[in-house]
Design a protein around this motif. Structure first.
Motif, PDB file in Angstrom:
ATOM      1  N   ARG A  71      -5.391  27.891  57.572  1.00  0.00           N
ATOM      2  CA  ARG A  71      -4.564  29.071  57.134  1.00  0.00           C
ATOM      3  C   ARG A  71      -4.013  28.873  55.799  1.00  0.00           C
ATOM      4  O   ARG A  71      -3.226  27.872  55.587  1.00  0.00           O
ATOM      5  CB  ARG A  71      -3.381  29.165  58.191  1.00  0.00           C
ATOM      6  CG  ARG A  71      -3.885  29.457  59.886  1.00  0.00           C
ATOM      7  CD  ARG A  71      -4.654  30.857  59.860  1.00  0.00           C
ATOM      8  NE  ARG A  71      -4.819  31.075  61.414  1.00  0.00           N
ATOM      9  CZ  ARG A  71      -6.179  31.066  61.871  1.00  0.00           C
ATOM     10  NH1 ARG A  71      -7.163  30.388  61.160  1.00  0.00           N
ATOM     11  NH2 ARG A  71      -6.288  31.205  63.255  1.00  0.00           N
ATOM     12  N   VAL A  73      -1.267  29.361  53.481  1.00  0.00           N
ATOM     13  CA  VAL A  73      -0.200  29.906  53.761  1.00  0.00           C
ATOM     14  C   VAL A  73       0.883  29.045  52.976  1.00  0.00           C
ATOM     15  O   VAL A  73       0.879  27.844  52.932  1.00  0.00           O
ATOM     16  CB  VAL A  73       0.568  29.634  55.243  1.00  0.00           C
ATOM     17  CG1 VAL A  73       2.029  30.222  55.503  1.00  0.00           C
ATOM     18  CG2 VAL A  73      -0.406  30.575  56.197  1.00  0.00           C
ATOM     19  N   TYR A  93      10.161  30.646  61.887  1.00  0.00           N
ATOM     20  CA  TYR A  93       9.113  30.081  60.852  1.00  0.00           C
ATOM     21  C   TYR A  93       8.676  31.465  60.060  1.00  0.00           C
ATOM     22  O   TYR A  93       8.271  32.100  60.733  1.00  0.00           O
ATOM     23  CB  TYR A  93       8.106  29.288  61.277  1.00  0.00           C
ATOM     24  CG  TYR A  93       6.679  29.219  60.648  1.00  0.00           C
ATOM     25  CD1 TYR A  93       6.458  28.090  59.870  1.00  0.00           C
ATOM     26  CD2 TYR A  93       5.971  30.193  60.451  1.00  0.00           C
ATOM     27  CE1 TYR A  93       5.485  27.975  59.082  1.00  0.00           C
ATOM     28  CE2 TYR A  93       4.821  30.169  59.776  1.00  0.00           C
ATOM     29  CZ  TYR A  93       4.620  29.155  58.907  1.00  0.00           C
ATOM     30  OH  TYR A  93       3.465  28.881  58.099  1.00  0.00           O
ATOM     31  N   GLN A  97       0.737  34.291  53.607  1.00  0.00           N
ATOM     32  CA  GLN A  97      -0.700  33.890  54.165  1.00  0.00           C
ATOM     33  C   GLN A  97      -1.626  34.983  53.167  1.00  0.00           C
ATOM     34  O   GLN A  97      -1.185  36.164  53.182  1.00  0.00           O
ATOM     35  CB  GLN A  97      -1.161  34.078  55.782  1.00  0.00           C
ATOM     36  CG  GLN A  97      -2.297  33.466  56.167  1.00  0.00           C
ATOM     37  CD  GLN A  97      -2.762  33.396  57.280  1.00  0.00           C
ATOM     38  OE1 GLN A  97      -4.020  32.959  57.619  1.00  0.00           O
ATOM     39  NE2 GLN A  97      -1.706  33.293  58.056  1.00  0.00           N
ATOM     40  N   HIS A 108      -8.577  30.231  66.493  1.00  0.00           N
ATOM     41  CA  HIS A 108      -7.796  29.098  67.653  1.00  0.00           C
ATOM     42  C   HIS A 108      -6.710  29.864  68.387  1.00  0.00           C
ATOM     43  O   HIS A 108      -6.422  31.048  68.083  1.00  0.00           O
ATOM     44  CB  HIS A 108      -7.307  28.271  66.292  1.00  0.00           C
ATOM     45  CG  HIS A 108      -5.803  28.626  65.558  1.00  0.00           C
ATOM     46  ND1 HIS A 108      -5.423  27.916  64.423  1.00  0.00           N
ATOM     47  CD2 HIS A 108      -5.067  29.644  65.771  1.00  0.00           C
ATOM     48  CE1 HIS A 108      -4.613  28.521  63.615  1.00  0.00           C
ATOM     49  NE2 HIS A 108      -4.265  29.590  64.562  1.00  0.00           N
ATOM     50  N   HIS A 110      -2.765  28.544  70.096  1.00  0.00           N
ATOM     51  CA  HIS A 110      -1.653  27.823  69.962  1.00  0.00           C
ATOM     52  C   HIS A 110      -0.462  28.232  70.943  1.00  0.00           C
ATOM     53  O   HIS A 110      -0.421  29.443  71.457  1.00  0.00           O
ATOM     54  CB  HIS A 110      -0.859  27.415  68.545  1.00  0.00           C
ATOM     55  CG  HIS A 110      -1.035  28.414  67.740  1.00  0.00           C
ATOM     56  ND1 HIS A 110      -0.161  29.672  67.760  1.00  0.00           N
ATOM     57  CD2 HIS A 110      -1.736  28.807  66.738  1.00  0.00           C
ATOM     58  CE1 HIS A 110      -0.055  30.438  66.749  1.00  0.00           C
ATOM     59  NE2 HIS A 110      -1.208  30.041  65.972  1.00  0.00           N
ATOM     60  N   ARG A 116       2.325  39.219  62.868  1.00  0.00           N
ATOM     61  CA  ARG A 116       2.040  39.224  61.180  1.00  0.00           C
ATOM     62  C   ARG A 116       2.576  40.633  60.811  1.00  0.00           C
ATOM     63  O   ARG A 116       2.175  41.722  61.655  1.00  0.00           O
ATOM     64  CB  ARG A 116       0.288  39.273  60.859  1.00  0.00           C
ATOM     65  CG  ARG A 116      -0.067  38.169  61.535  1.00  0.00           C
ATOM     66  CD  ARG A 116      -1.362  37.758  62.067  1.00  0.00           C
ATOM     67  NE  ARG A 116      -1.166  36.716  63.068  1.00  0.00           N
ATOM     68  CZ  ARG A 116      -0.958  35.691  62.682  1.00  0.00           C
ATOM     69  NH1 ARG A 116      -0.544  35.179  61.609  1.00  0.00           N
ATOM     70  NH2 ARG A 116      -0.940  34.721  63.522  1.00  0.00           N
ATOM     71  N   HIS A 149      -6.946  33.659  68.293  1.00  0.00           N
ATOM     72  CA  HIS A 149      -6.899  34.819  67.424  1.00  0.00           C
ATOM     73  C   HIS A 149      -7.686  34.109  66.051  1.00  0.00           C
ATOM     74  O   HIS A 149      -7.806  32.988  65.843  1.00  0.00           O
ATOM     75  CB  HIS A 149      -5.469  35.182  66.835  1.00  0.00           C
ATOM     76  CG  HIS A 149      -4.654  33.963  66.491  1.00  0.00           C
ATOM     77  ND1 HIS A 149      -3.972  33.154  67.443  1.00  0.00           N
ATOM     78  CD2 HIS A 149      -3.925  33.515  65.424  1.00  0.00           C
ATOM     79  CE1 HIS A 149      -3.183  32.257  67.157  1.00  0.00           C
ATOM     80  NE2 HIS A 149      -3.323  32.369  65.826  1.00  0.00           N
ATOM     81  N   HIS A 151      -8.591  35.495  61.718  1.00  0.00           N
ATOM     82  CA  HIS A 151      -8.828  36.649  60.815  1.00  0.00           C
ATOM     83  C   HIS A 151     -10.054  36.724  59.914  1.00  0.00           C
ATOM     84  O   HIS A 151     -10.471  35.630  59.512  1.00  0.00           O
ATOM     85  CB  HIS A 151      -7.396  36.197  59.757  1.00  0.00           C
ATOM     86  CG  HIS A 151      -6.290  35.701  60.423  1.00  0.00           C
ATOM     87  ND1 HIS A 151      -5.623  36.653  61.127  1.00  0.00           N
ATOM     88  CD2 HIS A 151      -5.510  34.723  60.358  1.00  0.00           C
ATOM     89  CE1 HIS A 151      -4.550  35.765  61.621  1.00  0.00           C
ATOM     90  NE2 HIS A 151      -4.463  34.630  61.074  1.00  0.00           N
ATOM     91  N   ASP A 163       3.879  35.936  58.003  1.00  0.00           N
ATOM     92  CA  ASP A 163       3.781  35.345  59.530  1.00  0.00           C
ATOM     93  C   ASP A 163       5.178  35.082  60.022  1.00  0.00           C
ATOM     94  O   ASP A 163       5.851  34.485  59.146  1.00  0.00           O
ATOM     95  CB  ASP A 163       2.822  33.949  59.311  1.00  0.00           C
ATOM     96  CG  ASP A 163       1.391  34.353  59.252  1.00  0.00           C
ATOM     97  OD1 ASP A 163       0.746  35.101  59.633  1.00  0.00           O
ATOM     98  OD2 ASP A 163       0.772  33.478  58.216  1.00  0.00           O
ATOM     99  N   LEU A 165       6.841  33.162  63.291  1.00  0.00           N
ATOM    100  CA  LEU A 165       6.456  32.312  64.461  1.00  0.00           C
ATOM    101  C   LEU A 165       7.763  31.819  64.756  1.00  0.00           C
ATOM    102  O   LEU A 165       8.569  31.477  64.049  1.00  0.00           O
ATOM    103  CB  LEU A 165       5.483  31.114  64.013  1.00  0.00           C
ATOM    104  CG  LEU A 165       4.022  31.642  63.816  1.00  0.00           C
ATOM    105  CD1 LEU A 165       3.461  32.145  62.505  1.00  0.00           C
ATOM    106  CD2 LEU A 165       3.115  30.317  64.062  1.00  0.00           C
TER     107      LEU A 165
HETATM  108  O1  GTQ Z   1      -2.398  32.497  60.991  1.00  0.00           O
HETATM  109  O2  GTQ Z   1      -2.614  31.858  62.886  1.00  0.00           O
HETATM  110  O3  GTQ Z   1       1.501  30.786  59.011  1.00  0.00           O
HETATM  111  O4  GTQ Z   1      -1.639  29.414  63.236  1.00  0.00           O
HETATM  112  C1  GTQ Z   1       0.806  29.175  60.763  1.00  0.00           C
HETATM  113  C2  GTQ Z   1       0.188  28.918  61.883  1.00  0.00           C
HETATM  114  C3  GTQ Z   1      -0.191  31.399  60.623  1.00  0.00           C
HETATM  115  C4  GTQ Z   1      -2.115  31.849  61.898  1.00  0.00           C
HETATM  116  C5  GTQ Z   1       0.961  30.509  60.191  1.00  0.00           C
HETATM  117  C6  GTQ Z   1      -0.675  29.637  62.205  1.00  0.00           C
HETATM  118  C7  GTQ Z   1      -1.137  30.797  61.558  1.00  0.00           C
END
Ligand code: GTQ
Length: 345
Positions: A71, A73, A93, A97, A108, A110, A116, A149, A151, A163, A165
């Protein structure tokens, strides 16, 4: 409240014996962990301007191939928490991105929840559990805890999104981890058509039990509702919408809450002081924001954060309406019984 004794008031030998036994006296630290009357936040009022971020993000696109980033970012880090801790607030957070044409950020899942908010560019999409969500400016796309997910980008210009989180909270709880997966098979689109204006499909089948029936909240729809509220003479107070689960009416995610405010030209909105820290991001227009003694001019795609119990004024000095995306820690605090508000000073 009584001034309490400090560590220096104790014999050194006694303190070192405590240390050797993994013991700590409470009273020298009591006022730090239980400050009188209100928290002492580490979160500082901070603003990030898109004109500063964008060239650095595009440079990252040249410096680091997506395969080496997973990612790509740049994290909007609050200096009050230490930049390396990657927190905008204690629980939120923020990252900007970048995905370039034909790039792919692999699948992935998590434990932290993510959303977003699309900032710029067209042609990219996020696939969440097989549902392909187109990314257009201002759209909110959910990637809740545990859902696969990835991209992708079929367009021909850079796409940038914000993003959000709950990573700092989940990491603090020692509950943060990720699993990698295979390319997802696309089974459908974002399901937005199912939840228009209170008209929903009659359910003759067992609902998917992910708890997240809607994954993409289109900006076109959200803006229409905000404009209609602003035009409605019977509507009291600022035009504000909440992003909710259309089947339950609850916050769309469990920890961070999402909403949007419309400021008419010259409109001033004085927010109540809340125990939940907040993030503001300009979707369209411009805004002057006062956070306690700090003042920031925010243009389109700029972002700011405010600590708990801040006194916040939002002012639209422009000639066009301003549309502001808001993220806050209220759902988390309400679930924990910690949420409160205070009168303005
Ligand atoms: O796009 O899945 O800013 O997994 C940090 C961790 C974005 C993402 C982030 C992530 C993603």
């Amino acid at each position: 409240m009584e001034q309490l004794a400090t560590l220096e008031d104790l014999p050194k030998e006694y303190v070192s014996t405590l240390t050797q036994s993994n013991l700590v006296p409470l009273w020298p630290s009591l006022r730090n962990v239980l400050p009188p009357n209100q928290p002492i936040p580490q979160t500082q009022a901070t603003a990030w301007h898109f004109k500063d971020i964008k060239p650095l993000l595009l440079q990252a696109g040249e410096l680091t191939p997506i395969e080496k980033a997973e990612r790509r970012v740049l994290v909007l880090a609050n200096p009050g928490h230490g930049l390396e801790n990657m927190k905008a607030t204690s629980s939120i957070y923020l990252g900007m991105q970048l995905l370039l044409p034909n790039e792919w950020a692999p699948s992935h899942r998590h434990t932290p929840n993510a959303v977003r908010l699309i900032v710029e560019g067209t042609g990219a999409y996020t696939t969440v559990e097989g549902q392909k969500c187109t990314m257009e400016h201002g759209d909110l796309i959910l990637t809740p805890s545990g859902l696969w997910h990835e991209h992708g980008h079929d367009g021909d210009e850079p796409v940038i999104w914000l993003d959000v989180l709950d990573l700092p909270l989940v990491y603090y709880m020692e509950a943060s981890f990720v699993e990698g997966g295979d390319v997802q098979e696309v089974k459908g689109t974002d399901r937005g058509h199912r939840y228009a204006k209170g008209i929903v499909p009659t359910v003759h089948f067992v609902r998917e039990n992910s708890g997240y029936p809607l994954l993409r909240y289109s900006w076109k729809d959200a803006k229409q509702v905000l404009d209609a509220l602003a035009a409605d003479a019977a509507h009291q107070g600022p035009a504000q919408i909440s992003y909710v689960n259309p089947e339950t009416g609850e916050d769309c995610q469990k920890i961070i809450g999402y909403s949007a405010i419309r400021l008419a030209p010259k409109e001033v909105v004085q927010l109540e002081r809340r125990s939940a820290a907040q993030v503001f991001h300009v979707i369209e227009g411009q805004m002057h924001i006062d956070i306690n003694a700090n003042t920031y001019e925010l243009s389109r795609s700029d972002t700011a954060c405010a600590p708990c119990f801040a006194q916040i004024d939002l002012i639209n000095n422009g000639d066009e309406p301003a549309y502001i995306f808001v993220a806050d820690e209220a759902p988390l605090q309400k679930k924990l019984g910690l949420y409160s508000t205070r009168a303005r000073i």
